[in-house]
Design a protein around this motif. Structure first.
Motif, PDB file in Angstrom:
ATOM      1  N   GLN A   7       0.840  -1.243  -0.012  1.00 18.96           N
ATOM      2  CA  GLN A   7       0.004   0.013   0.016  1.00 18.96           C
ATOM      3  C   GLN A   7       0.931   1.367  -0.107  1.00 18.96           C
ATOM      4  N   PHE A   8       1.893   1.444   0.565  1.00 16.22           N
ATOM      5  CA  PHE A   8       2.746   2.414   0.927  1.00 16.22           C
ATOM      6  C   PHE A   8       4.016   2.328   0.154  1.00 16.22           C
ATOM      7  N   ASP A   9       4.596   3.475  -0.090  1.00 17.71           N
ATOM      8  CA  ASP A   9       6.020   3.547  -0.698  1.00 17.71           C
ATOM      9  C   ASP A   9       7.109   2.679  -0.314  1.00 17.71           C
ATOM     10  N   THR A  10       6.953   2.660   1.285  1.00 17.59           N
ATOM     11  CA  THR A  10       7.646   1.796   2.023  1.00 17.59           C
ATOM     12  C   THR A  10       7.634   0.324   1.588  1.00 17.59           C
ATOM     13  N   ILE A  16      11.122  -4.088  -3.944  1.00 16.37           N
ATOM     14  CA  ILE A  16      12.287  -4.069  -4.668  1.00 16.37           C
ATOM     15  C   ILE A  16      13.538  -4.496  -3.995  1.00 16.37           C
ATOM     16  N   LEU A  17      13.705  -4.127  -2.850  1.00 13.91           N
ATOM     17  CA  LEU A  17      14.988  -4.152  -2.226  1.00 13.91           C
ATOM     18  C   LEU A  17      15.154  -5.786  -1.883  1.00 13.91           C
ATOM     19  N   PHE A  18      14.052  -6.606  -1.513  1.00  9.99           N
ATOM     20  CA  PHE A  18      14.223  -7.976  -1.055  1.00  9.99           C
ATOM     21  C   PHE A  18      13.990  -8.728  -2.208  1.00  9.99           C
ATOM     22  N   GLY A  19      13.547  -8.397  -3.407  1.00  6.93           N
ATOM     23  CA  GLY A  19      13.229  -9.300  -4.693  1.00  6.93           C
ATOM     24  C   GLY A  19      12.191 -10.091  -4.354  1.00  6.93           C
ATOM     25  N   HIS A  20      10.957  -9.502  -3.871  1.00  8.93           N
ATOM     26  CA  HIS A  20       9.717 -10.096  -3.829  1.00  8.93           C
ATOM     27  C   HIS A  20       8.938 -10.380  -4.802  1.00  8.93           C
ATOM     28  N   GLY A  34       5.143 -10.939 -10.997  1.00  9.67           N
ATOM     29  CA  GLY A  34       6.779 -10.763 -11.208  1.00  9.67           C
ATOM     30  C   GLY A  34       7.586 -10.018 -10.273  1.00  9.67           C
ATOM     31  N   LEU A  35       8.598  -9.601 -10.652  1.00 12.75           N
ATOM     32  CA  LEU A  35       9.418  -8.584  -9.724  1.00 12.75           C
ATOM     33  C   LEU A  35       9.146  -7.081  -9.956  1.00 12.75           C
ATOM     34  N   LEU A  36       8.906  -6.655  -8.817  1.00 20.32           N
ATOM     35  CA  LEU A  36       8.761  -5.132  -9.093  1.00 20.32           C
ATOM     36  C   LEU A  36       9.922  -4.263  -9.361  1.00 20.32           C
ATOM     37  N   GLU A  37      10.081  -3.750 -10.599  1.00 16.99           N
ATOM     38  CA  GLU A  37      11.011  -2.957 -11.153  1.00 16.99           C
ATOM     39  C   GLU A  37      11.203  -1.466 -10.696  1.00 16.99           C
ATOM     40  N   ALA A  38      10.057  -0.635 -10.431  1.00 16.52           N
ATOM     41  CA  ALA A  38      10.181   0.513 -10.405  1.00 16.52           C
ATOM     42  C   ALA A  38       8.529   0.803 -10.049  1.00 16.52           C
ATOM     43  N   PHE A  39       8.526   2.134  -9.460  1.00 19.37           N
ATOM     44  CA  PHE A  39       7.141   2.548  -8.909  1.00 19.37           C
ATOM     45  C   PHE A  39       7.362   4.157  -8.917  1.00 19.37           C
ATOM     46  N   ASP A  40       6.224   4.964  -8.906  1.00 20.45           N
ATOM     47  CA  ASP A  40       6.137   6.265  -8.785  1.00 20.45           C
ATOM     48  C   ASP A  40       4.846   6.564  -7.947  1.00 20.45           C
ATOM     49  N   ASP A  41       4.112   7.817  -7.982  1.00 19.97           N
ATOM     50  CA  ASP A  41       3.125   7.972  -7.158  1.00 19.97           C
ATOM     51  C   ASP A  41       1.624   7.325  -7.787  1.00 19.97           C
TER      52      ASP A  41
END
Length: 75
Positions: A7-10, A16-20, A34-41
């Motif tokens: 839900q939140f940016d964190t 992304i950091l842990f490759g979930h 799949g793996l999250l590559e990037a996100f914005d608002d």
């Protein structure tokens, strides 16, 4: 692993950091994963496909035991 809704940016940063693996639900149906590559608002990019953060749910979960090809899906 516990199934968790992002839900939140964190939450997105940690995915992304842990490759979930992240499953995307749009209108209560699986529309990507799949793996999250990037996100914005406004959007999140998973496996090169852009998904609306407002119009989709993002679920962190173990990867499926099979491959699902979403490349033929309309954007």
């Amino acid at each position: 692993m516990i199934v968790t809704k992002l839900q939140f940016d964190t939450d997105f940063d940690n995915a992304i950091l842990f490759g979930h693996y992240v499953m995307v639900l749009t209108n209560e149906k699986m529309s990507g994963g799949g793996l999250l590559e990037a996100f914005d608002d406004d959007h999140a990019w998973i496996n090169g496909k852009r998904h609306s953060r407002a119009g989709s749910s993002f679920i962190q979960m173990p990867p499926p035991d099979m491959y699902i090809d979403f490349s033929n899906e309309s954007e």
